[in-house]
Write an enzyme that holds these catalytic residues in place. Structure first.
Site, PDB file in Angstrom:
ATOM      1  N   ARG A 175       0.862  -1.200   0.000  1.00  0.00           N
ATOM      2  CA  ARG A 175       0.000   0.000   0.000  1.00  0.00           C
ATOM      3  C   ARG A 175       0.889   1.238   0.000  1.00  0.00           C
ATOM      4  NH1 ARG A 175      -3.362  -3.518   3.487  1.00  0.00           N
ATOM      5  NH2 ARG A 175      -5.501  -3.442   2.734  1.00  0.00           N
ATOM      6  N   ARG A 218       0.816  -1.247  -5.244  1.00  0.00           N
ATOM      7  CA  ARG A 218      -0.483  -0.666  -5.576  1.00  0.00           C
ATOM      8  C   ARG A 218      -0.260   0.843  -5.622  1.00  0.00           C
ATOM      9  NH1 ARG A 218      -5.365  -0.512  -2.241  1.00  0.00           N
ATOM     10  NH2 ARG A 218      -4.189   0.203  -0.488  1.00  0.00           N
ATOM     11  N   GLU A 226     -12.434  -3.969  -6.960  1.00  0.00           N
ATOM     12  CA  GLU A 226     -13.011  -3.688  -5.645  1.00  0.00           C
ATOM     13  C   GLU A 226     -14.305  -2.890  -5.748  1.00  0.00           C
ATOM     14  OE1 GLU A 226      -9.838  -1.981  -3.290  1.00  0.00           O
ATOM     15  OE2 GLU A 226      -9.110  -0.761  -4.931  1.00  0.00           O
ATOM     16  N   ASN A 280     -12.039  -5.847   0.756  1.00  0.00           N
ATOM     17  CA  ASN A 280     -12.437  -4.889   1.801  1.00  0.00           C
ATOM     18  C   ASN A 280     -13.411  -3.874   1.214  1.00  0.00           C
ATOM     19  OD1 ASN A 280     -10.528  -6.197   3.257  1.00  0.00           O
ATOM     20  ND2 ASN A 280      -8.965  -4.622   3.065  1.00  0.00           N
ATOM     21  N   ASP A 281     -13.043  -3.366   0.044  1.00  0.00           N
ATOM     22  CA  ASP A 281     -13.926  -2.400  -0.602  1.00  0.00           C
ATOM     23  C   ASP A 281     -15.045  -3.092  -1.367  1.00  0.00           C
ATOM     24  OD1 ASP A 281     -13.070   0.232   0.064  1.00  0.00           O
ATOM     25  OD2 ASP A 281     -11.209  -0.205  -0.985  1.00  0.00           O
ATOM     26  N   ARG A 325     -17.309   0.110   5.593  1.00  0.00           N
ATOM     27  CA  ARG A 325     -16.388  -0.853   6.205  1.00  0.00           C
ATOM     28  C   ARG A 325     -15.853  -0.421   7.568  1.00  0.00           C
ATOM     29  NH1 ARG A 325     -11.232  -0.578   2.029  1.00  0.00           N
ATOM     30  NH2 ARG A 325      -9.852  -1.016   3.769  1.00  0.00           N
ATOM     31  N   CYS A 342      -6.503  -9.741  -2.285  1.00  0.00           N
ATOM     32  CA  CYS A 342      -5.634  -9.125  -1.272  1.00  0.00           C
ATOM     33  C   CYS A 342      -6.420  -8.445  -0.158  1.00  0.00           C
ATOM     34  CB  CYS A 342      -4.670  -8.150  -1.930  1.00  0.00           C
ATOM     35  SG  CYS A 342      -5.497  -6.787  -2.743  1.00  0.00           S
TER      36      CYS A 342
HETATM   37  C1  PEP Z   1      -9.285  -3.775  -0.365  1.00  0.00           C
HETATM   38  O1  PEP Z   1     -10.114  -2.884  -0.567  1.00  0.00           O
HETATM   39  O2  PEP Z   1      -9.592  -4.969  -0.159  1.00  0.00           O
HETATM   40  C2  PEP Z   1      -7.848  -3.465  -0.348  1.00  0.00           C
HETATM   41  C3  PEP Z   1      -6.955  -4.422  -0.299  1.00  0.00           C
HETATM   42  O3  PEP Z   1      -7.475  -2.154  -0.332  1.00  0.00           O
HETATM   43  P1  PEP Z   1      -7.596  -1.194   0.951  1.00  0.00           P
HETATM   44  O4  PEP Z   1      -7.924  -2.030   2.144  1.00  0.00           O
HETATM   45  O5  PEP Z   1      -6.276  -0.514   1.092  1.00  0.00           O
HETATM   46  O6  PEP Z   1      -8.691  -0.257   0.555  1.00  0.00           O
HETATM   47 MG    MG Z   2      -9.425  -1.006  -1.343  1.00  0.00          MG
END
Ligand code: PEP
Ligand code: MG
Length: 579
Positions: free
Chosen positions: A298, A334, A433, A456-457, A467, A504
């Site tokens: 990141r 990323r 995402e 996650n997104d 989230r 990821c």
């Molecule tokens: C995600 O969204 O799953 C991701 C890996 O990116 P971040 O958590 O940094 O938004």
């Molecule tokens: Mg993300």
């Protein structure tokens, strides 16, 4: 013993002394002052009022100009709070009489006013409460200075209890002295949780009112496995936590033997098992946990806590450090993902009503091509030193990928013109995402070399669940059939176009999901370094055929809870049979 229930964010148990940051995100120190210092203290208070007045006037004028005079006028109510003689005089009197510092007295006086206003059932007065709180925070900020200063000054080992921790806070705090986190807000995939895991610090988030229930100096136990925080436990209770902790350490020790073994199923199906990092300093942890590479670096964390943007050279050095340390293993950088719950103090990003739906990540980068191209050149230069891949975050459609690739080509041409070395064949991926990207993966696949699913997104956008909002955390379900169907769609589209697909998001680090991810055909799994050994153990305990059967069955289930119950049972079976 009082126990608070929250969301387990980073799996370990720690016992220690609490250090509570004020719930309004500031530490308000309490100091006794000498008689001779009183005039200076009062001047300090008056200066803070003057500075706050200037600050609010500036905001008012900006809003009046950019939005409307009516919106700007709202800030006149804030200015009136600053002119309130009753409050100002009470503070000055009490500083003289009680000989304590101005910010402490001021916060006490405000609290008293707010409480008396709240008792009156009057809409107008209730609105004044939020004005008073807002103005109060500004004045205190001027008096106290930046709270980050106090975070970097923590001298003894403490467990940080906060309303929330911004990535910029975690970056400056003294990492050796912060042995645990407990926060009021946040979910499993908030950046506080991700940071805690990457720093290998036990953490519980989403506790709702930890900052009100816990006091600095309390002995607390943060149980990041169960998601509980115990306040002032008895000796007997502490003993029980120590035993749980010892069991956890033993479990981790038993996983060590997987470190140098390949991530391969019993029938020979190989999966790339990578790790996620935020800082170059985490590279040794990636290697010591036995990951095949870095699946998500990141990069935006490099931009936090600075007054300027990192130069191309500085970024190049940071990326090169990671790539060189990992070579010949692969590293995926990323590109810059700011916005959402990651902000920079030095870039003037506008305040937005829905930051997660706003000017974020690739949207910001495409609108700031110079910032973006600086990063792209730095990444390209680093690619000359090992196996580097890169990916774009928050892609919502093909036009963004094309535009980003165009800037990438420009960056490459600029380097070629200067005869600077880089990997001409660098692989470029898109993070999937956003549901619109997931559903158009067949189109996106023509522009990139791989996909990495950011669950996650993806989950927050697919299920409309913020989230980081602990109130609706129960709805944040990685096992929701909608999420599983999206994963299946992405993998099938990627494979039909002959590109590989990885994951990821935090879902990848929950071992109950490993059989499904494997069975759906995920080619790469990237998770926090601490989770790598356990995920590897699960993969090595299954055949690919078994995993496919599990995935096939799970896809027929009708609700997330059914999926989770089934997968938990499977997980227990796998653990038992693999002993
Ligand atoms: C995600 O969204 O799953 C991701 C890996 O990116 P971040 O958590 O940094 O938004
Ligand atoms: Mg993300």
């Amino acid at each position: 013993m009082k126990t608070l229930k929250g969301i387990a964010a980073s799996p370990d148990i720690v016992i220690g002394k609490a250090y509570v940051l004020d719930s309004e995100e500031m530490v308000i120190p309490q100091r006794v002052i000498k008689e001779s210092m009183i005039p200076k203290e009062i001047t300090r208070f008056q200066d803070a009022l003057t500075e706050t007045r200037a600050e609010i006037q500036k905001i008012r004028d900006k809003i009046s100009k950019e939005i409307s005079k009516e919106h700007g006028d709202i800030f006149n109510a804030h200015l009136m709070v600053l002119e309130d003689r009753a409050i100002i005089e009470e503070v000055m009197e009490r500083v003289k009489k009680e000989k304590q510092n101005a910010e402490y007295i001021f916060s006490q006086v405000l609290r008293k006013y707010v409480q008396s206003f709240l008792k009156i059932d009057d809409e107008y007065l209730r609105e004044r409460v939020s004005d008073i709180n807002d103005v109060g925070r500004r004045v205190i900020r001027h008096l106290v200075g930046d709270r980050r200063a106090s975070l970097s000054e923590i001298k003894e080992k403490v467990i940080l209890v906060a309303y929330d921790l911004a990535p910029s806070d975690t970056a400056v705090m003294h990492r050796k002295n912060v042995i645990g986190f407990a926060t009021d807000i946040g979910g499993r995939t908030s950046h506080t949780a991700i940071m805690a895991k990457s720093l290998e610090i036990p953490a519980v988030v989403g506790l709702e009112n930890a900052t009100r229930q816990i006091r600095t100096g309390d002995t607390i136990v943060v149980d990041g496995i169960q998601g509980n925080v115990a306040i002032n436990p008895t000796a007997g209770e502490l003993q029980k936590f120590r035993q749980d902790h010892a069991r956890h350490i033993e479990f981790n020790r038993s996983l060590k033997r997987f470190r140098d073994l390949p991530c391969v199923t019993t029938d020979g199906h190989r999966v790339e098992l990578a790790a996620n990092i935020e800082f170059p300093e985490e590279t040794p942890s990636v290697l010591s946990h036995g990951a095949d590479g870095i699946g998500l670096y990141r990069s935006e964390f490099l931009y936090m806590n600075r007054v300027d943007l990192p130069s191309e050279e500085e970024q190049y050095q940071a990326y090169k450090k990671v790539v060189t340390a990992m070579a010949p293993k692969s590293v995926i950088i990323r590109t810059f993902d700011l916005g959402g719950d990651k902000f920079l103090s030095h870039l003037e990003m506008p305040h937005e009503m829905n930051p997660f739906l706003g000017w974020r990540a690739i949207r910001f980068c495409l609108a700031s091509p110079e910032i973006f191209k600086t990063q792209l050149r730095a990444i390209l230069r680093a690619s000359a030193h090992g196996k580097l891949r890169m990916m774009y975050p928050m892609i919502s459609g093909v036009a963004e990928v094309k535009e980003a690739n165009k800037l990438l080509e420009e960056a490459k041409s600029e380097l070629r013109a200067k005869k600077t070395a880089f990997d001409e064949k660098i692989e470029v991926g898109a993070m999937i995402e956003i549901p619109s990207a997931a559903l158009t993966c067949d189109i996106l696949a023509e522009e990139v070399d791989f996909f990495s699913v950011g669950t996650n997104d993806l989950i927050q956008y697919a299920l409309a669940v913020d989230r980081i909002n602990e109130r609706i955390a129960y709805l944040y379900e990685p096992a929701h059939p909608a999420v599983l169907r999206l994963l299946q769609t992405i993998i099938e589209a990627g494979h039909s176009k002959k590109i590989w697909v990885g994951i990821c998001g935090e879902m990848s680090g929950d071992p109950i999901f490993t059989p499904v991810l494997l069975g759906l055909g995920m080619d790469e799994i990237s998770t926090s370094p601490v989770m790598v050994p356990e995920i590897k153990k699960i993969v090595r305990s299954l055949s690919y055929e078994e995993a496919r059967q599990i995935a096939k069955y799970v896809m027929t289930l009708r609700a997330g809870t059914e999926v989770v119950n089934f997968l938990k049972l499977k997980y227990q079976q796998i653990l038992r049979s693999s002993k």
